[in-house]
Design an enzyme around this catalytic site. Structure first.
Site, mmCIF file in Angstrom:
data_model
loop_
_atom_site.group_PDB
_atom_site.id
_atom_site.type_symbol
_atom_site.label_atom_id
_atom_site.label_comp_id
_atom_site.label_asym_id
_atom_site.label_seq_id
_atom_site.Cartn_x
_atom_site.Cartn_y
_atom_site.Cartn_z
ATOM 1 C CG ASP A 107 -0.492 -4.006 1.922
ATOM 2 O OD1 ASP A 107 0.207 -3.502 1.045
ATOM 3 O OD2 ASP A 107 -1.102 -3.337 2.754
ATOM 4 C CG HIS A 128 -0.372 0.319 2.495
ATOM 5 N ND1 HIS A 128 0.115 -0.646 3.345
ATOM 6 C CD2 HIS A 128 -0.154 1.503 3.124
ATOM 7 C CE1 HIS A 128 0.589 -0.072 4.439
ATOM 8 N NE2 HIS A 128 0.434 1.238 4.331
ATOM 9 C CB SER A 179 3.375 1.129 6.166
ATOM 10 O OG SER A 179 2.204 0.795 6.850
#
Length: 233
Positions: A101, A71, A178
């Site tokens: 992901d 993402h 992330s």
């Protein structure tokens, strides 16, 4: 609400398999200090700018392949990496699996010295963990905590389906974290940070974060566990 993903797949039907693979686990050794872990793994961490998205990645192979969360780079036409020595490079997405992901990036330019992280390591509840990332643009930030739970799952508001088999931990993570590595006390990458719980809807860390286990990120099986919710960061 989403947590992130795992296994390296491909972009479309013709995507290539991801290059990284678990590194041989070193023989057991004494636990390192947080400072020692950062000194060892910091050179393997990269800052990722993908359009308006800021994230983190980790060098996962000798050829400079960078492992991150899908993402972070989803839909971006321009992906730029900044290595720990200041080297900047454009990067191409070489593999991705939106359902889990996870993605890998191939830099056009490498730093003079490439320092891949060591991948692999057992995970157990209560074990100490260290996260390195770029939360809120504060590059190369370090946080510590413990493994709070295993085999967590989370719903996602997308066509990619729910996520399973996640590591729950309480080291601080925020938007920008992330794709960064979750490390054990020996500096081994045990997971890729992907999301946080966001009960207040304000994107603030509430003490619950999630990571894709490194084995799953490299193509292993999903796990199953109690349901949860997570915010992609």
């Amino acid at each position: 609400m989403a947590v992130l993903a795992y296994a390296l797949g491909s972009i479309g039907a013709g995507g290539r398999e991801a290059a990284p693979s678990p590194s041989p686990t070193p023989s057991p050794s004494a636990t390192l200090s947080v400072s020692d872990v950062f000194e060892r793994v910091g050179p393997s961490v990269v800052v990722i700018q993908a359009g308006k998205s800021l994230g983190t990645g980790v060098i996962a192979a000798d050829d400079g392949t960078v492992l991150t969360a899908y993402h972070v780079i989803k839909g971006a036409k321009d992906v730029t990496l900044r290595f720990s020595d200041g080297t900047k490079s454009k990067a191409a997405v070489t593999s991705a699996n939106p359902k889990r992901d996870v993605a890998t990036l191939k830099p056009q330019k490498l730093p003079e010295v490439v320092v891949p992280a060591t991948l692999g390591g057992a995970v157990s509840v209560g074990a100490p963990v260290i996260a390195i990332g770029n939360p809120l643009g504060l590059t190369y930030s370090v946080s510590t905590g413990v493994v709070s739970g295993l085999n967590r799952s989370a719903d996602r508001d997308s066509d990619d389906g729910d996520l399973n088999g996640l590591i729950q931990f309480d080291a601080a993570a925020n938007p920008g974290s992330s794709g960064g590595p979750l490390l054990d006390s020996r500096g081994l990458v045990i997971g890729i940070v992907v999301s946080i719980a966001d009960p207040g809807g304000d994107e603030a860390f509430a003490g619950i974060a999630f990571a894709v286990p490194i084995g799953a990120a490299l193509g292993g099986d999903d796990g199953e566990g109690p349901p949860g919710e997570g915010l992609q960061i």
